[in-house]
Design a protein around this motif. Structure first.
Motif: not given
Length: 427
Positions: A78-106
């Motif tokens: 899960v630490a590896s996945l948490a690193s991925i979710t925050i990096l993906m938010q810098s690549v795809v700037v979209n509120p719905w995508f960020w919502m999904l990634m933020r859920m993954g971070t939680g």
């Protein structure tokens, strides 16, 4: 031999400090970047609430993961996945995508804290647990404060801070994976569901849930608020950091006071003062006085953030010893529900009314706890002070390790410890 026994504690605390530092940096970074990308306030609230939704989902899923593959593998994954979710938010700037990634971070952070805190709880003994977790609480606030100032290392509009957050999360793996400590065994003699908690300690349930709503709104939308009124990155880090410092500064004295009187009275006046101090920030904004706003954030943190430990302490006072660990999982679930709904409601009010509605919401929530406290004080006689649990030695530990007790469903399949690890802590 003593140093070998002590090493796991400090390496665990170091790892947790890095994780909370990354979490604080990420939360403010997302809020600022959402404003820079012209996301509306409601969208930002949904993004921030998604974290708590993921946290709740993670709390329900992680026990099975731990049962199947063990603590260390879950933590690494899960630490590896948490690193991925925050990096993906810098690549795809979209509120719905960020919502999904933020859920993954939680979800990932739920797993990270369940694993690390249950591990830490197993290392502690009954004689050292209170002091150890008091240190842990203060360390958490200090790390979150430092995380705010990391905002100044790079521009929020670029990739640097996203990468830094990812690096910090990965760094937290190093000391924890190098420590040789058996996985903890968690046994809960009696389970207590949410309805049972409400019936047993309605004020405690109210306080724990409201604490999640207020902290989620303040920490999730505070950076957006500061950005909206024209603060630069340095000012934003000071603004949010002031609330962390306030929460850390008064956590211990408020806890001591609650141990020496009817705890409901402490909850009452903390709720009232928290409601009043929440109005200082909008007052400073209307007066164009940033110093007053900083003082207001310090005060709102000082009298809002301790509510969780006060409420969980009050709940702990009403429970039998065999119910406490089971009740902890209910408390973290209620706190997560509050954290999920708080930013969403506050963001909607900020959109519909004005930006200062964030602090009106916090004031209203604090006052609602105070009103419930007044009702309960008149409805139920006070406990004998000696019968209350010691918040410094017990309740702070309960509030800290609440997520760890989510592993109760996996207790029957976890191998017993081959040896005990007792630690003597001298302060």
């Amino acid at each position: 031999m003593f140093k070998q026994t002590l090493f796991p504690i400090w390496s665990l605390l170091f790892g947790i400090a890095i994780l909370t530092m990354a979490s604080a940096l990420q939360s403010s970074l997302i809020g600022i970047r959402a404003s820079l990308e012209n996301f509306d306030t409601t969208a930002t609230g949904l993004i921030m609430s998604a974290y708590y939704l993921g946290f709740i989902i993670g709390s329900l899923l992680v026990p099975d993961w731990v049962k199947n593959v063990g603590h260390i593998r879950v933590f690494a994954a899960v630490a590896s996945l948490a690193s991925i979710t925050i990096l993906m938010q810098s690549v795809v700037v979209n509120p719905w995508f960020w919502m999904l990634m933020r859920m993954g971070t939680g979800l990932c952070y739920a797993a990270l804290f369940i694993v690390t805190e249950s591990w830490l709880n197993d290392i502690a003994t009954n004689n050292t647990r209170g002091r150890l977790f008091s240190i842990y609480i203060i360390e958490i606030w200090a790390s979150q404060t430092l995380g705010q100032f990391l905002l100044n290392l790079s521009s929020p509009s670029g990739y640097g801070l996203f990468i830094l957050t990812s690096v910090l999360i990965s760094l937290a793996l190093v000391p924890l994976l190098l420590v040789r400590t058996p996985s903890p065994t968690i046994n809960v003699p009696e389970k207590l569901n949410i309805l049972g908690l409400i019936k047993t300690a309605p004020l405690g349930v109210t306080g724990v849930t409201i604490a999640g709503a207020t902290s989620g709104a303040l920490l999730g939308l505070g950076a957006l608020y500061a950005q909206s009124i024209g603060m630069d990155v340095i000012e934003i880090s000071l603004f949010i950091g002031a609330s962390y410092i306030g929460g850390m500064f008064l956590q211990w004295p408020i806890g001591l006071l609650s141990d020496r009187q009817d705890r409901r009275v402490t909850i009452l006046w903390v709720g009232i003062v928290g409601a009043i101090t929440a109005m200082v920030v909008p007052l400073g904004n209307n007066m164009n006085n940033q110093i007053l706003m900083m003082v207001g954030m310090f005060l709102v943190g000082a009298f809002t953030f301790p509510m969780y430990s006060l409420a969980s302490s009050h709940m702990n006072d009403q429970l039998r010893p065999e119910q406490i660990l089971s009740a902890s999982s209910g408390m973290i679930l209620l706190n997560g529900i509050g954290g999920m709904t708080g930013p969403l409601i506050a963001a909607s009010l900020m959109d519909m009314i004005r930006i200062d509605a964030l602090f009106w919401f916090v004031a209203a929530m604090n006052m609602s706890v105070a009103l419930v406290a007044i009702y309960r004080i008149h409805y139920q006689p006070a406990m004998v002070i000696e019968e209350q649990g010691d918040q410094i030695q017990v309740a702070l530990a309960v509030s800290s390790v609440a997520t760890a007790e989510m592993l109760i469903e996996a207790d029957s399949s976890i191998e017993p410890l081959e040896e005990s690890h007792e630690v003597e802590i001298k302060l």
